[in-house]
Design an enzyme around this catalytic site. Structure first.
Site, PDB file in Angstrom:
ATOM      1  N   ASN A   9      67.100  55.065  51.924  1.00 30.90           N
ATOM      2  CA  ASN A   9      67.420  54.166  50.815  1.00 30.90           C
ATOM      3  C   ASN A   9      67.441  55.022  49.552  1.00 30.90           C
ATOM      4  O   ASN A   9      66.393  55.358  49.022  1.00 30.90           O
ATOM      5  CB  ASN A   9      66.354  53.063  50.722  1.00 30.90           C
ATOM      6  CG  ASN A   9      66.563  52.141  49.539  1.00 30.90           C
ATOM      7  OD1 ASN A   9      67.592  52.212  48.859  1.00 30.90           O
ATOM      8  ND2 ASN A   9      65.599  51.281  49.267  1.00 30.90           N
ATOM      9  N   LYS A  11      68.349  54.318  46.656  1.00 33.93           N
ATOM     10  CA  LYS A  11      68.111  53.564  45.423  1.00 33.93           C
ATOM     11  C   LYS A  11      69.130  53.985  44.347  1.00 33.93           C
ATOM     12  O   LYS A  11      70.259  54.337  44.701  1.00 33.93           O
ATOM     13  CB  LYS A  11      66.659  53.729  44.968  1.00 33.93           C
ATOM     14  CG  LYS A  11      65.681  53.390  46.118  1.00 33.93           C
ATOM     15  CD  LYS A  11      64.285  53.217  45.700  1.00 33.93           C
ATOM     16  CE  LYS A  11      63.435  52.890  46.922  1.00 33.93           C
ATOM     17  NZ  LYS A  11      62.049  52.623  46.602  1.00 33.93           N
ATOM     18  N   GLU A 168      57.778  46.506  54.328  1.00 33.96           N
ATOM     19  CA  GLU A 168      57.479  47.458  53.269  1.00 33.96           C
ATOM     20  C   GLU A 168      56.392  46.888  52.352  1.00 33.96           C
ATOM     21  O   GLU A 168      56.692  46.058  51.479  1.00 33.96           O
ATOM     22  CB  GLU A 168      58.726  47.723  52.422  1.00 33.96           C
ATOM     23  CG  GLU A 168      59.887  48.309  53.194  1.00 33.96           C
ATOM     24  CD  GLU A 168      60.834  49.084  52.289  1.00 33.96           C
ATOM     25  OE1 GLU A 168      60.972  50.284  52.489  1.00 33.96           O
ATOM     26  OE2 GLU A 168      61.395  48.480  51.364  1.00 33.96           O
ATOM     27  N   SER A 214      56.429  55.108  51.084  1.00 35.01           N
ATOM     28  CA  SER A 214      55.876  56.465  51.056  1.00 35.01           C
ATOM     29  C   SER A 214      55.777  57.097  52.439  1.00 35.01           C
ATOM     30  O   SER A 214      54.817  57.801  52.749  1.00 35.01           O
ATOM     31  CB  SER A 214      54.520  56.480  50.343  1.00 35.01           C
ATOM     32  OG  SER A 214      54.679  56.091  48.997  1.00 35.01           O
TER      33      SER A 214
HETATM   34  P1  PGA Z   1      59.633  55.169  49.256  1.00 31.17           P
HETATM   35  O1  PGA Z   1      60.591  53.882  49.230  1.00 31.17           O
HETATM   36  O2  PGA Z   1      59.828  55.834  50.599  1.00 31.17           O
HETATM   37  O3  PGA Z   1      60.081  56.026  48.123  1.00 31.17           O
HETATM   38  O4  PGA Z   1      58.226  54.671  49.087  1.00 31.17           O
HETATM   39  C1  PGA Z   1      60.814  53.109  50.365  1.00 31.17           C
HETATM   40  C2  PGA Z   1      61.710  51.939  50.019  1.00 31.17           C
HETATM   41  O5  PGA Z   1      61.515  51.340  48.962  1.00 31.17           O
HETATM   42  O6  PGA Z   1      62.623  51.571  50.785  1.00 31.17           O
END
Ligand code: PGA
Length: 252
Positions: A9, A11, A168, A214
């Site tokens: 992802n 983002k 999540e 994370s």
């Molecule tokens: P992260 O994000 O691995 O940076 O914690 C995971 C997500 O929000 O899909």
């Protein structure tokens, strides 16, 4: 049986040029290799149409990170499920906690988005998870149950079967805090039991449930060995080829 998946992802990261470089790097790193899971990259909208020219989308599937809750028309700035599908994308991430909290996406809006995604041939990666205060009050089970009931348990079994679920915990997203393998397995098993209660054991056994929050090269293996954790939705660690490939390797 269900498929293991590692989904990135991205983002709101990477310009078009940077994103295509990242995708090309991933394609090169995975070329001529076999791996035991489906691989997906969830990119900003602007990358979607250009990706099939630089990656083999049969090996690395593409996901949008959102789609509109309306079919088409005068909705300035929105991107419909049909438009996403027309780029060759196969998946769409829906219900991410950042969309729920920063953009006010309600159960009802997510229900509409899920219906439109399915209607247009996209497979939703539907995210659920509790915030820190809810975990501290031991309310995580109630929260994920309400999220499923509020947006996707209206679907008939045949449609629900096209979904990937991503658990999540919001307190673990981008914070460096990860759910322990025990915490994650416990709630994944609970989510699967909810699906079994609603749709029967076969649908539940065939549903891929990803862990996100994370997840990185160091902790991925400890999470993925658990029977109800079928891979990960990876934010930060999906932005570097080596990190993402190490997580793909961790699923074995
Ligand atoms: P992260 O994000 O691995 O940076 O914690 C995971 C997500 O929000 O899909």
């Amino acid at each position: 049986m269900r498929k293991n998946i590692i989904a990135g992802n991205w983002k709101m990261n990477k310009t078009l040029q940077e994103g295509l470089e990242l995708a090309k790097g991933l394609e090169a790193a995975l070329k001529d290799r076999s791996y035991a899971c489906g691989i997906i990259i969830g990119t900003p909208f602007i990358h979607l149409a250009s990706l099939p020219a630089v990656i083999d989308t049969k090996k690395i599937a593409v996901a949008a990170q959102n789609c509109a809750d309306k079919e088409s028309g005068a909705y300035t700035g929105e991107v419909s499920a049909a438009m996403v599908k027309s780029t060759g994308a196969e998946y769409v991430i829906l219900g991410h906690s950042e969309r729920r909290s920063y953009y006010g996406e309600t159960f009802e809006v997510l229900k509409e988005k899920t219906l439109l995604a399915l209607k247009n041939g996209l497979k939703p990666i539907f995210c659920i998870g509790e915030v820190k205060a809810e975990r501290e009050a031991n309310k995580q089970n109630e929260v994920v149950k309400a999220q499923l009931e509020g947006s996707v348990f209206n679907l008939p079994a045949e449609e629900f079967s096209k979904l990937v679920i991503a658990y999540e915990p919001v307190w673990a997203i981008g914070t460096g805090l990860t759910a322990t393998p025990e915490q994650a397995q416990e709630i994944h098993a609970y989510i699967r039991s909810l699906i079994a209660d609603k749709y029967g054991k076969e649908v539940a056994d065939n549903t891929t449930i990803l862990y996100g929050g994370s997840c990185n090269a160091q902790n991925a293996k400890g999470l993925f060995v658990n029977p109800d954790i079928d891979g990960g939705l990876i934010g930060g660690a999906s932005l570097k080829v080596e990190d993402f490939v190490a997580i793909i390797d961790a699923i074995g």
